[in-house]
Write a protein that holds these residues in place. Structure first.
Motif, PDB file in Angstrom:
ATOM      1  N   TYR A 110      57.900  39.304  39.916  1.00 45.47           N
ATOM      2  CA  TYR A 110      58.633  40.499  39.466  1.00 45.47           C
ATOM      3  C   TYR A 110      59.037  41.420  40.613  1.00 45.47           C
ATOM      4  CZ  TYR A 110      56.966  38.754  35.020  1.00 45.47           C
ATOM      5  OH  TYR A 110      56.700  37.932  33.962  1.00 45.47           O
ATOM      6  N   GLN A 412      54.411  47.269  36.922  1.00 43.93           N
ATOM      7  CA  GLN A 412      55.149  46.026  37.149  1.00 43.93           C
ATOM      8  C   GLN A 412      56.354  45.965  36.210  1.00 43.93           C
ATOM      9  OE1 GLN A 412      53.023  42.169  37.949  1.00 43.93           O
ATOM     10  NE2 GLN A 412      53.837  41.714  35.934  1.00 43.93           N
ATOM     11  N   THR A 458      57.742  52.668  38.347  1.00 45.35           N
ATOM     12  CA  THR A 458      58.216  51.608  39.241  1.00 45.35           C
ATOM     13  C   THR A 458      59.130  52.272  40.263  1.00 45.35           C
ATOM     14  OG1 THR A 458      58.142  50.138  37.334  1.00 45.35           O
ATOM     15  CG2 THR A 458      59.224  49.291  39.306  1.00 45.35           C
TER      16      THR A 458
END
Length: 583
Positions: A110, A412, A458
């Protein structure tokens, strides 16, 4: 007449060939130094393995534990086809490989790619440029790297020599960590309950625990040596959650390389190696065969208050008997023990790390960025987060332990950051507002603040191509001061200085070593201290930076740097390969 014509034709042909050879010479010269392409096939499959009296099914590459060794030369291109035959999503990371313009092959799930799903495959395609030495590869998703790892040996170019005496033999020594239970179950349960994951049951040397554990006397790594010969031990710490001290009883080691960069040789009895680090050492065998065997011992360096696996993995160094030596019963030869420091000896750790200096020679210069374009100050450490919805957590007031950089616990994403960056589709995937400094100041290594709740998101830092970066990493005492081995993907960095307590921006920079600092890809942020590094952002792509203690990575001690393309053709990220996995 015919003969004249023939000789004339021969002359023209010879002239043509001579000219051709002149034109071809540069290409031939290049070919001599250019690498070759090496192909590997990695089948990710389950394999039954027995350790500590118990058999369990583990994820492996090609059924091997540890996984297959990759051998290449500087300049070689590697094509590694990875086929996923297991129920888990899989990615592999080639730890320490620079991946110049080939970020699609870096491997963190990812970040640079979506994982390889069950039944799918992906071809990792990259060239080893300007690197030689010991690195390693490992799975880079969840806790699969507990059993999915192997060594990478990069030999110098043909006819290039080591800057130290050529060893008689080279031996990879890979440290690992073993759980009797299934590691995916362990981390998934911990994340579900908001508790700390169970500690490991043993450490291993080349997959073997050694005689200090139950049923393991036969599962002991043995190194047979000839008297008077020199051996190059390629040490790799592939353990999940523990820094390790390593010692060979009654033998001195000479450190010659760290993280695939040559260093000024220095002698030591004990090596400290964090997860993610590699260290090459020379071991000179005694000139005469002694009447003893010698323990090669690895045990944790642990600075936090949490429980840890306080066990010792032991391999055995044995001397080959000469034909003339009197035969003695091998069982009666004593095994000499290796004395290691106290598990929390942070003074020894600091002193050892300060001995590591770049060779900084004409042939192997230390290209430390002298000017700094951007300065960053990052706190790294622990904290708490609220429990997830429909979840009951074990922390106070229904909280769970978490970890963060500058108070941001990394979330994530569901898509790969590199694809989002390359196709300008970052909206909803990541933001570029990662804080340059901690959001609030406090006495980082003193009494913690009352509010230890973290933010989450993120978030990344965006950099222009060729930006020179100075970064101070500061440990905090929130929940506990602890050493954090920080790994940066896509770059090597220079370790300018480290210290205990809080970094002082007025005084400490005067101590920075800009002449021959260690050049690494993973550095231990000292427990209750700081480390200052510099690197040149000359590699376009998205580059993960995280703690290499897997438990802290799971808790969010990670972030990413987005390095934008430069103007030149060779300053741009290559387009993605056609078989790049989809999320």
């Amino acid at each position: 007449m015919v003969s004249v014509l023939t000789s004339s034709a021969v002359f023209k042909a010879l002239l043509f060939l001579a000219l051709c050879s002149v034109w071809l010479l540069p290409d031939l010269a290049l070919a001599k130094h250019a690498g070759i392409t090496r192909h590997y096939k990695f089948n990710v499959k389950m394999q039954n393995v027995t350790r500590l009296c118990q058999t369990k099914s583990i994820v492996t590459v090609n059924g091997q534990f540890p996984g297959p060794r990759i051998i290449a030369r500087e300049g070689d291109r590697l094509l590694i086809k990875v086929v996923n035959h297991v129920q888990y999503n899989v990615t592999l990371h080639w730890h320490g490989i620079r991946q110049l313009r080939s970020g699609w092959a870096d491997g963190p799930a990812y970040i640079t790619q979506c994982p390889i799903q069950t039944g799918q495959s992906y071809l990792y395609n990259f060239t080893i440029t300007g690197q030689r030495g010991t690195l390693f590869w490992h799975a880079h998703i969840s806790w699969l790297r507990a059993t999915v790892y192997g060594s990478i040996v990069i030999l110098p170019k043909r006819h290039a020599s080591y800057p130290f005496p050529h060893p008689f033999k080279e031996v990879p020594i890979v440290f690992g960590e073993w759980w009797k239970a299934d590691t995916e179950t362990i981390i998934n349960q911990a994340l579900a309950t908001g508790g700390a994951p169970n500690i490991s049951d043993a450490f291993t040397i080349n997959g073997l625990p050694g005689p200090s554990y139950n049923c393991s006397a036969k599962e002991t790594f043995k190194l047979k040596v000839k008297p008077g010969k020199t051996y190059l031990l390629r040490l790799i710490n592939a353990a999940l959650n523990d820094e390790l001290f390593f010692r060979v009883a009654n033998h001195t080691l000479t450190v010659v390389e760290a993280d695939a960069v040559y260093v000024k040789p220095f002698k030591t009895d004990i090596v400290l190696i964090t997860p993610g680090q590699t260290t090459n050492v020379l071991l000179r065998a005694k000139s005469k065969t002694p009447n003893a065997k010698f323990a090669m011992s690895a045990r944790p360096y642990a600075t936090g208050p949490a429980t840890f696996d306080n066990t010792t993995s032991i391999g055995v160094l044995e001397y080959e008997k000469s034909a003339s030596a009197p035969s003695s019963n091998n069982k009666n030869i004593p095994l000499l023990k290796a004395k290691l420091p106290q598990f929390n000896d942070s003074t020894y750790a600091m002193k050892f790390n300060q001995k590591i200096r770049s060779l900084a020679s004409h042939k192997f210069p230390a290209k430390v960025p002298k000017k700094v374009d951007r300065r960053f100050f990052f706190t790294v450490g622990l904290g708490i987060l609220p429990c997830l919805k429909n979840q009951t957590c074990q922390g106070p007031n229904n909280t769970r332990p978490a970890a963060a950089v500058n108070n941001v616990s990394f979330v994530q994403p569901n898509a790969a950051l590199l694809q989002a960056h390359f196709f300008n589709q970052s909206k909803g995937v990541y933001t570029t507002n990662f804080p340059t400094n901690p959001p609030f100041k406090f006495n980082y290594t003193g009494t913690p603040p009352k509010n230890i709740m973290l933010d989450s998101g993120t978030k990344v830092v965006a950099l222009h191509f060729n930006t020179s970066v100075e970064l101070v990493l500061q440990d905090t005492s929130i929940l506990s001061a602890e050493s954090h081995p920080l790994h940066l993907h896509g770059f090597n960095f220079f370790v300018l200085a480290q210290g205990v307590g809080n970094f002082d921006p007025q005084k400490d920079p005067s101590e920075f070593n800009l002449i021959d600092p260690a050049e690494r890809n993973t550095v231990g942020v000292p427990s209750g201290g700081w480390v200052a590094i510099r690197f040149l952002a000359d590699n376009p792509g998205v580059w993960f930076m995280h703690c290499h203690l897997e438990v802290h990575t799971s808790w969010g001690l990670k972030m990413a740097w987005v390095v934008n393309d430069g103007k030149g053709r060779k300053q741009k990220l290559m387009p993605p390969p056609a078989d790049l996995p989809k999320c």
